[in-house]
Design a protein around this motif. Structure first.
Motif, short mmCIF file in Angstrom:
data_model
loop_
_atom_site.label_atom_id
_atom_site.label_comp_id
_atom_site.label_asym_id
_atom_site.label_seq_id
_atom_site.Cartn_x
_atom_site.Cartn_y
_atom_site.Cartn_z
N GLY A 83 110.40 -39.87 2.26
CA GLY A 83 109.49 -40.11 3.37
C GLY A 83 109.44 -38.92 4.31
N MET A 84 108.26 -38.67 4.86
CA MET A 84 108.06 -37.56 5.80
C MET A 84 106.66 -37.67 6.38
SD MET A 84 107.42 -34.36 3.17
CE MET A 84 108.74 -34.74 2.03
N THR A 85 106.29 -36.73 7.21
CA THR A 85 104.91 -36.62 7.71
C THR A 85 104.33 -35.37 7.09
OG1 THR A 85 105.47 -37.72 9.79
CG2 THR A 85 103.46 -36.40 9.76
N MET A 86 103.15 -35.52 6.47
CA MET A 86 102.53 -34.35 5.82
C MET A 86 101.02 -34.53 5.72
SD MET A 86 103.63 -34.79 1.82
CE MET A 86 102.52 -33.56 1.19
N VAL A 87 100.36 -33.43 5.46
CA VAL A 87 98.90 -33.40 5.30
C VAL A 87 98.58 -33.52 3.81
CG1 VAL A 87 96.82 -32.02 5.65
CG2 VAL A 87 98.66 -31.91 7.33
N PHE A 88 97.63 -34.39 3.50
CA PHE A 88 97.17 -34.58 2.12
C PHE A 88 95.70 -34.23 2.01
CE2 PHE A 88 100.62 -37.63 2.53
CZ PHE A 88 101.28 -37.56 1.31
N LYS A 89 95.33 -33.59 0.92
CA LYS A 89 93.92 -33.49 0.55
C LYS A 89 93.53 -34.87 0.03
CE LYS A 89 92.40 -30.38 -2.15
NZ LYS A 89 92.18 -29.46 -3.26
N VAL A 90 92.25 -35.19 0.08
CA VAL A 90 91.78 -36.45 -0.51
C VAL A 90 90.89 -36.12 -1.69
CG1 VAL A 90 91.98 -37.86 1.57
CG2 VAL A 90 89.88 -36.62 1.15
N VAL A 116 96.94 -32.71 -8.19
CA VAL A 116 95.63 -32.40 -8.74
C VAL A 116 95.40 -30.91 -8.51
CG1 VAL A 116 93.16 -32.84 -8.60
CG2 VAL A 116 94.78 -34.73 -8.25
N ASP A 117 95.26 -30.17 -9.59
CA ASP A 117 95.07 -28.71 -9.50
C ASP A 117 96.16 -28.06 -8.64
OD1 ASP A 117 92.77 -28.84 -11.10
OD2 ASP A 117 91.49 -29.16 -9.36
N GLY A 118 97.38 -28.55 -8.77
CA GLY A 118 98.51 -27.96 -8.07
C GLY A 118 98.73 -28.45 -6.65
#
Length: 115
Positions: free
Chosen positions: A73-80, A102-104
């Motif tokens: 668990g952590m706080t992070m930014v994700f692409k969608v 997805v694509d690295g």
């Protein structure tokens, strides 16, 4: 000796074919009606929306462990995977989501507001 070798080879070839043949009933015995196939999407993880960046197609989540990625668990930014996924979210929402590489890049492949 040559004939016995040919005979043995023929018997082995035919016996392999016999073992390879199965009926639909044999297959159904291993997969009863109503049983679902294994899910192709990773299991859902829990999180909370911290920030939404629609222009960049990203969301910041404070999340619990993501088993499919062996991530704590952590706080992070994700692409969608699809920017429209962000349309139903707002800051503070408790969510369930699936993420995969997805694509690295670690990318959200599914997200829904938790009920």
């Amino acid at each position: 000796m040559k004939i016995s070798s040919l005979f043995a080879a023929a018997v082995l070839a035919l016996s392999g074919a016999a073992f390879a043949q199965t009926s639909a009933a044999d297959h159904a015995a291993h997969h009863p009606a109503g049983a679902s196939a294994p899910a192709s999407t990773p299991p859902m993880a829990d999180g909370e929306v911290r920030k939404i960046d629609k222009e960049q197609g990203k969301v910041t989540l404070k999340h619990g462990p993501i088993a499919s990625l062996d991530m704590p668990g952590m706080t992070m930014v994700f692409k969608v995977a699809d920017p429209r996924m962000l349309d139903t979210l707002k800051q503070g929402d408790k969510v369930k989501f699936a993420a995969d590489k997805v694509d690295g890049a670690i990318t959200l492949t599914a997200i829904e507001v938790a009920k």
